[in-house]
Design a protein around this motif. Structure first.
Motif, mmCIF file in Angstrom:
data_model
loop_
_atom_site.group_PDB
_atom_site.id
_atom_site.type_symbol
_atom_site.label_atom_id
_atom_site.label_comp_id
_atom_site.label_asym_id
_atom_site.label_seq_id
_atom_site.Cartn_x
_atom_site.Cartn_y
_atom_site.Cartn_z
ATOM 1 N N GLU A 136 -14.133 -6.749 5.343
ATOM 2 C CA GLU A 136 -14.126 -5.549 5.323
ATOM 3 C C GLU A 136 -13.304 -4.731 6.250
ATOM 4 O O GLU A 136 -12.452 -3.877 6.294
ATOM 5 N N THR A 137 -13.715 -5.050 7.762
ATOM 6 C CA THR A 137 -13.106 -4.595 8.818
ATOM 7 C C THR A 137 -11.450 -4.745 9.065
ATOM 8 O O THR A 137 -10.741 -4.145 9.512
ATOM 9 N N ALA A 138 -11.179 -6.379 8.965
ATOM 10 C CA ALA A 138 -9.856 -6.652 8.751
ATOM 11 C C ALA A 138 -9.144 -5.864 7.872
ATOM 12 O O ALA A 138 -7.881 -5.285 8.067
ATOM 13 N N LYS A 139 -9.492 -5.725 6.495
ATOM 14 C CA LYS A 139 -8.869 -4.838 5.539
ATOM 15 C C LYS A 139 -8.593 -3.386 6.288
ATOM 16 O O LYS A 139 -7.607 -2.834 6.136
ATOM 17 N N GLU A 140 -9.439 -2.848 6.616
ATOM 18 C CA GLU A 140 -9.463 -1.628 7.299
ATOM 19 C C GLU A 140 -8.232 -1.221 8.434
ATOM 20 O O GLU A 140 -7.426 -0.605 8.544
ATOM 21 N N ILE A 141 -8.514 -2.421 9.170
ATOM 22 C CA ILE A 141 -7.456 -2.352 10.452
ATOM 23 C C ILE A 141 -6.205 -2.741 10.053
ATOM 24 O O ILE A 141 -5.233 -1.866 10.525
ATOM 25 N N TRP A 142 -6.025 -3.585 9.218
ATOM 26 C CA TRP A 142 -4.563 -3.878 8.746
ATOM 27 C C TRP A 142 -3.991 -2.719 7.786
ATOM 28 O O TRP A 142 -2.584 -2.484 8.111
ATOM 29 N N ASN A 143 -4.602 -2.035 7.128
ATOM 30 C CA ASN A 143 -4.144 -0.840 6.435
ATOM 31 C C ASN A 143 -3.883 0.325 7.390
ATOM 32 O O ASN A 143 -2.820 1.305 7.087
ATOM 33 N N GLU A 144 -4.515 0.368 8.482
ATOM 34 C CA GLU A 144 -4.267 1.561 9.422
ATOM 35 C C GLU A 144 -3.271 1.265 10.284
ATOM 36 O O GLU A 144 -2.251 1.942 10.508
ATOM 37 N N TYR A 145 -3.303 -0.119 10.768
ATOM 38 C CA TYR A 145 -2.481 -0.412 11.998
ATOM 39 C C TYR A 145 -0.949 -1.003 11.408
ATOM 40 O O TYR A 145 0.075 -0.552 12.024
ATOM 41 N N PHE A 146 -1.010 -1.707 10.387
ATOM 42 C CA PHE A 146 0.316 -2.348 10.286
ATOM 43 C C PHE A 146 1.314 -1.572 9.430
ATOM 44 O O PHE A 146 2.507 -2.056 9.347
ATOM 45 N N ILE A 147 0.931 -0.288 8.899
ATOM 46 C CA ILE A 147 1.626 0.234 7.762
ATOM 47 C C ILE A 147 3.127 0.823 8.633
ATOM 48 O O ILE A 147 3.786 1.043 8.046
ATOM 49 N N SER A 148 2.895 0.747 9.762
ATOM 50 C CA SER A 148 4.201 1.318 10.529
ATOM 51 C C SER A 148 5.201 0.454 10.926
ATOM 52 O O SER A 148 6.394 0.183 11.419
ATOM 53 N N ILE A 149 4.704 -0.926 10.533
ATOM 54 C CA ILE A 149 5.490 -2.450 10.860
ATOM 55 C C ILE A 149 6.024 -2.911 9.856
ATOM 56 O O ILE A 149 7.262 -3.527 9.668
ATOM 57 N N ILE A 150 4.969 -3.227 8.615
ATOM 58 C CA ILE A 150 5.329 -3.780 7.698
ATOM 59 C C ILE A 150 4.995 -3.086 6.440
ATOM 60 O O ILE A 150 4.365 -1.972 6.447
ATOM 61 N N THR A 151 5.495 -3.283 5.223
ATOM 62 C CA THR A 151 5.324 -2.619 3.918
ATOM 63 C C THR A 151 3.798 -2.707 3.392
ATOM 64 O O THR A 151 3.252 -3.560 3.766
ATOM 65 N N GLN A 152 3.282 -1.627 2.700
ATOM 66 C CA GLN A 152 2.008 -1.831 1.941
ATOM 67 C C GLN A 152 1.900 -2.952 1.180
ATOM 68 O O GLN A 152 0.617 -3.618 1.219
ATOM 69 N N GLU A 153 2.823 -3.479 0.350
ATOM 70 C CA GLU A 153 2.899 -4.531 -0.487
ATOM 71 C C GLU A 153 2.579 -5.918 0.412
ATOM 72 O O GLU A 153 1.824 -6.780 -0.054
ATOM 73 N N GLN A 154 3.174 -5.922 1.720
ATOM 74 C CA GLN A 154 2.978 -7.123 2.537
ATOM 75 C C GLN A 154 1.451 -7.154 3.053
ATOM 76 O O GLN A 154 1.117 -8.248 3.285
ATOM 77 N N ILE A 155 1.204 -5.793 3.432
ATOM 78 C CA ILE A 155 -0.059 -5.870 3.791
ATOM 79 C C ILE A 155 -1.129 -6.142 2.917
ATOM 80 O O ILE A 155 -1.983 -7.073 3.276
ATOM 81 N N ASP A 156 -0.976 -5.667 1.593
ATOM 82 C CA ASP A 156 -1.966 -6.327 0.540
ATOM 83 C C ASP A 156 -1.937 -7.600 0.582
ATOM 84 O O ASP A 156 -2.955 -8.432 0.346
ATOM 85 N N TYR A 157 -0.840 -8.240 0.482
ATOM 86 C CA TYR A 157 -0.681 -9.865 0.326
ATOM 87 C C TYR A 157 -1.081 -10.466 1.322
ATOM 88 O O TYR A 157 -1.999 -11.504 1.203
ATOM 89 N N MET A 158 -0.749 -9.912 2.578
ATOM 90 C CA MET A 158 -1.398 -10.869 3.830
ATOM 91 C C MET A 158 -2.847 -10.520 4.221
ATOM 92 O O MET A 158 -3.531 -11.660 4.422
ATOM 93 N N VAL A 159 -3.403 -9.191 3.697
ATOM 94 C CA VAL A 159 -4.911 -9.168 3.775
ATOM 95 C C VAL A 159 -5.622 -10.014 2.707
ATOM 96 O O VAL A 159 -6.509 -10.866 3.109
ATOM 97 N N GLU A 160 -5.048 -10.136 1.596
ATOM 98 C CA GLU A 160 -5.669 -11.255 0.461
ATOM 99 C C GLU A 160 -5.414 -12.709 1.075
ATOM 100 O O GLU A 160 -6.432 -13.513 0.976
#
Length: 164
Positions: free
Chosen positions: A17-41
């Motif tokens: 849960e914490t990883a998902k929260e951090i990734w969605n907050e931090y990496f959105i300025s670096i990679i796309t939301q689609e890539q974040i969702d894929y990498m988190v999963e």
């Protein structure tokens, strides 16, 4: 801050849960939301983290402030060096020395494992993290592009820290 090893199901659920929260907050300025969702999963979800611990010999150090999981660090011993796979903090806890404490934990783990180098991969556009790692003594040893599936590429530098 208290650090402990992720050892039970409740901690593992909290970690994902914490990883998902951090990734969605931090990496959105670096990679796309689609890539974040894929990498988190693929890398940060409960099943991925459980597999990493049980089958791939990863250790996750969890950082707590009170009962709140504020960040974590994931490491994996290899033949000649330690792989620092993950080191993340929630936004409110960055810039307060917590990352340095987690890094010290990784260094201690490397020494206990009789390894004298730590390496990691970091997105080439993650300039803040690159600057922090270089300030801590990491240096660039390579650059790689890794196909992680679904049309996504990780475009990273490989950094290494030599431990005395």
């Amino acid at each position: 801050m208290e650090i402990c090893v992720c050892e039970n199901e409740q901690q593992l659920i909290q970690l994902a849960e914490t990883a998902k929260e951090i990734w969605n907050e931090y990496f959105i300025s670096i990679i796309t939301q689609e890539q974040i969702d894929y990498m988190v999963e693929k890398f940060q979800s409960y099943p991925a983290l459980k597999k990493a611990i049980n089958e791939e010999h990863y250790t996750y150090f969890l950082a707590y402030e009170g009962k709140e999981l504020i960040g974590f660090c994931g490491v994996k011993p290899e033949k000649e060096r330690l792989f620092l796979s993950k080191l993340y903090l929630k936004k409110a806890y960055r810039g307060k020395g917590y990352a340095s404490t987690l890094l010290k934990q990784a260094i201690a783990f490397a020494k206990e494992s009789k390894l004298n180098k730590i390496y990691l991969t970091c997105n080439k556009f993650n300039t803040h993290s690159l600057d922090v790692y270089k300030k801590k003594g990491f240096y660039e040893i390579d650059a790689v592009q890794t196909d992680i599936g679904h049309g996504f590429i990780m475009d990273d530098y490989i950094l290494q820290l030599d431990i005395a």
